[in-house]
Design a protein around this motif. Sequence first.
Motif, PDB file in Angstrom:
ATOM      1  N   MET A 112       0.818  -1.208   0.000  1.00  0.00           N
ATOM      2  CA  MET A 112       0.000   0.000   0.000  1.00  0.00           C
ATOM      3  C   MET A 112       0.855   1.264   0.000  1.00  0.00           C
ATOM      4  O   MET A 112       0.364   2.374  -0.040  1.00  0.00           O
ATOM      5  CB  MET A 112      -0.880   0.011   1.235  1.00  0.00           C
ATOM      6  N   GLU A 113       2.167   1.085   0.086  1.00  0.00           N
ATOM      7  CA  GLU A 113       3.104   2.222   0.089  1.00  0.00           C
ATOM      8  C   GLU A 113       2.861   3.117  -1.127  1.00  0.00           C
ATOM      9  O   GLU A 113       2.700   2.635  -2.243  1.00  0.00           O
ATOM     10  CB  GLU A 113       4.531   1.660   0.060  1.00  0.00           C
ATOM     11  N   GLY A 114       2.823   4.412  -0.905  1.00  0.00           N
ATOM     12  CA  GLY A 114       2.691   5.341  -2.020  1.00  0.00           C
ATOM     13  C   GLY A 114       1.292   5.424  -2.612  1.00  0.00           C
ATOM     14  O   GLY A 114       1.074   6.136  -3.581  1.00  0.00           O
ATOM     15  N   PHE A 115       0.353   4.712  -2.021  1.00  0.00           N
ATOM     16  CA  PHE A 115      -1.017   4.747  -2.516  1.00  0.00           C
ATOM     17  C   PHE A 115      -1.574   6.152  -2.340  1.00  0.00           C
ATOM     18  O   PHE A 115      -1.628   6.672  -1.250  1.00  0.00           O
ATOM     19  CB  PHE A 115      -1.856   3.744  -1.721  1.00  0.00           C
ATOM     20  N   SER A 116      -1.971   6.782  -3.435  1.00  0.00           N
ATOM     21  CA  SER A 116      -2.450   8.153  -3.292  1.00  0.00           C
ATOM     22  C   SER A 116      -3.869   8.243  -3.797  1.00  0.00           C
ATOM     23  O   SER A 116      -4.169   7.947  -4.945  1.00  0.00           O
ATOM     24  CB  SER A 116      -1.530   9.098  -4.053  1.00  0.00           C
ATOM     25  N   LEU A 117      -4.731   8.652  -2.906  1.00  0.00           N
ATOM     26  CA  LEU A 117      -6.138   8.531  -3.181  1.00  0.00           C
ATOM     27  C   LEU A 117      -6.783   9.913  -3.276  1.00  0.00           C
ATOM     28  O   LEU A 117      -6.461  10.805  -2.517  1.00  0.00           O
ATOM     29  CB  LEU A 117      -6.678   7.724  -2.007  1.00  0.00           C
ATOM     30  N   LYS A 118      -7.677  10.067  -4.238  1.00  0.00           N
ATOM     31  CA  LYS A 118      -8.430  11.319  -4.396  1.00  0.00           C
ATOM     32  C   LYS A 118      -9.900  11.003  -4.183  1.00  0.00           C
ATOM     33  O   LYS A 118     -10.320   9.855  -4.267  1.00  0.00           O
ATOM     34  CB  LYS A 118      -8.250  11.859  -5.819  1.00  0.00           C
ATOM     35  N   TYR A 119     -10.676  12.022  -3.952  1.00  0.00           N
ATOM     36  CA  TYR A 119     -12.099  11.843  -3.744  1.00  0.00           C
ATOM     37  C   TYR A 119     -12.886  12.509  -4.859  1.00  0.00           C
ATOM     38  O   TYR A 119     -12.570  13.622  -5.267  1.00  0.00           O
ATOM     39  CB  TYR A 119     -12.496  12.418  -2.374  1.00  0.00           C
ATOM     40  N   ILE A 120     -13.907  11.780  -5.330  1.00  0.00           N
ATOM     41  CA  ILE A 120     -14.751  12.298  -6.399  1.00  0.00           C
ATOM     42  C   ILE A 120     -16.191  12.372  -5.902  1.00  0.00           C
ATOM     43  O   ILE A 120     -16.578  11.640  -4.987  1.00  0.00           O
ATOM     44  CB  ILE A 120     -14.696  11.383  -7.648  1.00  0.00           C
ATOM     45  N   SER A 121     -16.960  13.263  -6.503  1.00  0.00           N
ATOM     46  CA  SER A 121     -18.364  13.392  -6.118  1.00  0.00           C
ATOM     47  C   SER A 121     -19.205  12.371  -6.879  1.00  0.00           C
ATOM     48  O   SER A 121     -18.996  12.136  -8.068  1.00  0.00           O
ATOM     49  CB  SER A 121     -18.882  14.795  -6.428  1.00  0.00           C
ATOM     50  N   THR A 122     -20.194  11.785  -6.189  1.00  0.00           N
ATOM     51  CA  THR A 122     -21.107  10.842  -6.832  1.00  0.00           C
ATOM     52  C   THR A 122     -21.860  11.493  -7.994  1.00  0.00           C
ATOM     53  O   THR A 122     -22.365  10.804  -8.865  1.00  0.00           O
ATOM     54  CB  THR A 122     -22.149  10.333  -5.827  1.00  0.00           C
ATOM     55  N   ARG A 123     -21.960  12.832  -7.988  1.00  0.00           N
ATOM     56  CA  ARG A 123     -22.730  13.487  -9.053  1.00  0.00           C
ATOM     57  C   ARG A 123     -21.836  14.077 -10.139  1.00  0.00           C
ATOM     58  O   ARG A 123     -22.321  14.701 -11.082  1.00  0.00           O
ATOM     59  CB  ARG A 123     -23.664  14.543  -8.461  1.00  0.00           C
ATOM     60  N   GLY A 124     -20.533  13.886  -9.997  1.00  0.00           N
ATOM     61  CA  GLY A 124     -19.605  14.144 -11.088  1.00  0.00           C
ATOM     62  C   GLY A 124     -19.373  15.589 -11.486  1.00  0.00           C
ATOM     63  O   GLY A 124     -18.726  15.846 -12.496  1.00  0.00           O
ATOM     64  N   GLN A 125     -19.887  16.552 -10.735  1.00  0.00           N
ATOM     65  CA  GLN A 125     -19.731  17.941 -11.171  1.00  0.00           C
ATOM     66  C   GLN A 125     -19.054  18.826 -10.135  1.00  0.00           C
ATOM     67  O   GLN A 125     -19.147  20.046 -10.197  1.00  0.00           O
ATOM     68  CB  GLN A 125     -21.107  18.510 -11.558  1.00  0.00           C
ATOM     69  N   ALA A 126     -18.399  18.201  -9.179  1.00  0.00           N
ATOM     70  CA  ALA A 126     -17.637  18.971  -8.178  1.00  0.00           C
ATOM     71  C   ALA A 126     -16.167  18.620  -8.353  1.00  0.00           C
ATOM     72  O   ALA A 126     -15.838  17.552  -8.874  1.00  0.00           O
ATOM     73  CB  ALA A 126     -18.117  18.613  -6.775  1.00  0.00           C
ATOM     74  N   PRO A 127     -15.277  19.506  -7.938  1.00  0.00           N
ATOM     75  CA  PRO A 127     -13.846  19.213  -8.114  1.00  0.00           C
ATOM     76  C   PRO A 127     -13.407  17.985  -7.313  1.00  0.00           C
ATOM     77  O   PRO A 127     -13.976  17.692  -6.263  1.00  0.00           O
ATOM     78  CB  PRO A 127     -13.160  20.478  -7.575  1.00  0.00           C
ATOM     79  N   GLU A 128     -12.423  17.270  -7.853  1.00  0.00           N
ATOM     80  CA  GLU A 128     -11.766  16.203  -7.087  1.00  0.00           C
ATOM     81  C   GLU A 128     -11.034  16.827  -5.919  1.00  0.00           C
ATOM     82  O   GLU A 128     -10.419  17.873  -6.085  1.00  0.00           O
ATOM     83  CB  GLU A 128     -10.695  15.546  -7.964  1.00  0.00           C
ATOM     84  N   LEU A 129     -11.086  16.188  -4.768  1.00  0.00           N
ATOM     85  CA  LEU A 129     -10.415  16.769  -3.608  1.00  0.00           C
ATOM     86  C   LEU A 129      -9.514  15.744  -2.943  1.00  0.00           C
ATOM     87  O   LEU A 129      -9.726  14.537  -3.056  1.00  0.00           O
ATOM     88  CB  LEU A 129     -11.440  17.252  -2.571  1.00  0.00           C
ATOM     89  N   ALA A 130      -8.523  16.252  -2.219  1.00  0.00           N
ATOM     90  CA  ALA A 130      -7.717  15.402  -1.351  1.00  0.00           C
ATOM     91  C   ALA A 130      -8.432  15.278  -0.003  1.00  0.00           C
ATOM     92  O   ALA A 130      -9.404  15.992   0.266  1.00  0.00           O
ATOM     93  CB  ALA A 130      -6.330  16.017  -1.167  1.00  0.00           C
ATOM     94  N   PHE A 131      -7.944  14.369   0.839  1.00  0.00           N
ATOM     95  CA  PHE A 131      -8.635  14.056   2.086  1.00  0.00           C
ATOM     96  C   PHE A 131      -8.914  15.273   2.960  1.00  0.00           C
ATOM     97  O   PHE A 131     -10.015  15.430   3.488  1.00  0.00           O
ATOM     98  CB  PHE A 131      -7.841  13.022   2.885  1.00  0.00           C
ATOM     99  N   ASP A 132      -7.923  16.143   3.131  1.00  0.00           N
ATOM    100  CA  ASP A 132      -8.126  17.254   4.083  1.00  0.00           C
ATOM    101  C   ASP A 132      -9.294  18.147   3.670  1.00  0.00           C
ATOM    102  O   ASP A 132     -10.080  18.586   4.518  1.00  0.00           O
ATOM    103  CB  ASP A 132      -6.833  18.055   4.319  1.00  0.00           C
ATOM    104  N   ASP A 133      -9.443  18.392   2.369  1.00  0.00           N
ATOM    105  CA  ASP A 133     -10.559  19.235   1.928  1.00  0.00           C
ATOM    106  C   ASP A 133     -11.895  18.496   1.968  1.00  0.00           C
ATOM    107  O   ASP A 133     -12.935  19.105   2.228  1.00  0.00           O
ATOM    108  CB  ASP A 133     -10.282  19.782   0.523  1.00  0.00           C
TER     109      ASP A 133
END
Length: 469
Positions: A1-22
């Motif tokens: 799992m080293e270096g695994f970098s994950l982003k978050y997306i909105s289920t409705r697809g029209q909001a910016p991708e965010l990192a965990f803190d945001d």
Amino acid sequence: MEGFSLKYISTRGQAPELAFDDVLLSGLARDGGLYVPDGWPVFSSDEIAAFRDLPYAKLAFRVIRPFVGGTIDDDALAAMLDAAYTRFYAPDVAPMTKIGDNEYLLELFHGPTLAFKDMAMQILGPLFDHVLKAKNQTVTIVGATSGDTGSAAIEACRDRGAIEIFMLHPHGRVSDVQRRQMTTVQAPNVHNIAVEGTFDDCQNLVKAMFNDEPLRDRLALSAVNSINWARIMAQTVYYFFAAAKMDAGPVSFAVPTGNFGNVFAGYGAKCMGLDVDQFVIGSNSNDILTRFFESGTMALGDVHATISPSMDIQISSNFERLLFDLLGRDADRLRATMETFRDSGQFSVDNKALESAQALFYGACFDDEATRRTIAEVYQASGELIDPHTAVGIAAARAQRRDAKTPMIALATAHPAKFPDAVEAATGVRPGLPNRMAGLFEREENCDVMANDFGTVSAYISERAGRTA
Ligand SMILES: *Cc1c(COP(=O)(O)O)cnc(C)c1O
């Protein structure tokens, strides 16, 4: 799992991708959707087997670290988790008891406010504080509660310099224990507002504040309700923790369900590699989810008051996260489906989606009488007192279990003393509050009663939120 970098997306697809803190600070996505990881981190079966030897906070670190995606450094995260889970009043944090044949109870109610909400909230508070300090920001958390969420949020946020928290509850409509758990907290950043109205009125006032953009920006409004991704993340941990206590092989879980947050976290654990056979969803008379898993149609009904009030819900907000997967992560389809639901009060999914849901989720619903009967049965057979929410889950487990050889782990979501009347009616035994809460009924209360009026409530909050700003 080293270096695994994950982003978050909105289920409705029209909001910016965010990192965990945001994602943590924003709660709901700006397009009205819910944030989900763009992929699940996956643990190998060897890694999962090794979880067996870890205490809760250390296991939490392993499970949560990939979700944080490098936005918080490892030492700080580990220290926050260690501190959060030492505030639980059980040596194991979440002990397991045997209540029947290959049937277990996972006790998630040993936190400060006696409901499973503490399992996630206790880490949410420190995470908020940490991220806010790193960004040199402050927030005003505003929420509405019908009981358990409010006290868990207040306990999590009290005395945190970067947070001012305002909790609205319907005046005279929460239990004495629930109200006192909120109003007797002595902390300068905690504000209780009793609104002369219903829970829905409180919820509408909160929504109106979030919809007032100048106000939202000026106060830096934020939410810790159950759509906040970090709560789901923190809840995946106890599914691994419980399964690790069993022999190798699949396990099943029974989860009393309202907003679908708890059981969605279990689904997340499965996506991360945990071997789960069934998720059994228990509903009270508010059976919208049960009907969905039978028919593939989600149809709104009226909310009924029951003895398991934390599940008196019609719209299960977190269900949108599962629906997103059932629709093949197609944000356009998801958005169209949610629009249909908003406009007509119902939607249906196709057979393919229904079949994939039915392969894993099993629903069953029980009225108050059946709930009391289950409380009595469990007490007679095992000597354990269980609360009405937990009883709904156990009843569902017993109705829907498909293989007696697979351990069934029922999630105990509240301490029986939080709902003493229902437990006493079923068993004749009145469960007592733990000793540490003995003074609850002597402590001074802090709460302002207010009209159900947007101007009054928002002026009150604006005035007091200035403390940190
Ligand atoms: C909140 C709550 C539930 C429902 O959990 P969801 O995540 O909303 O499905 C069940 N039992 C108790 C005691 C609760 O407080």
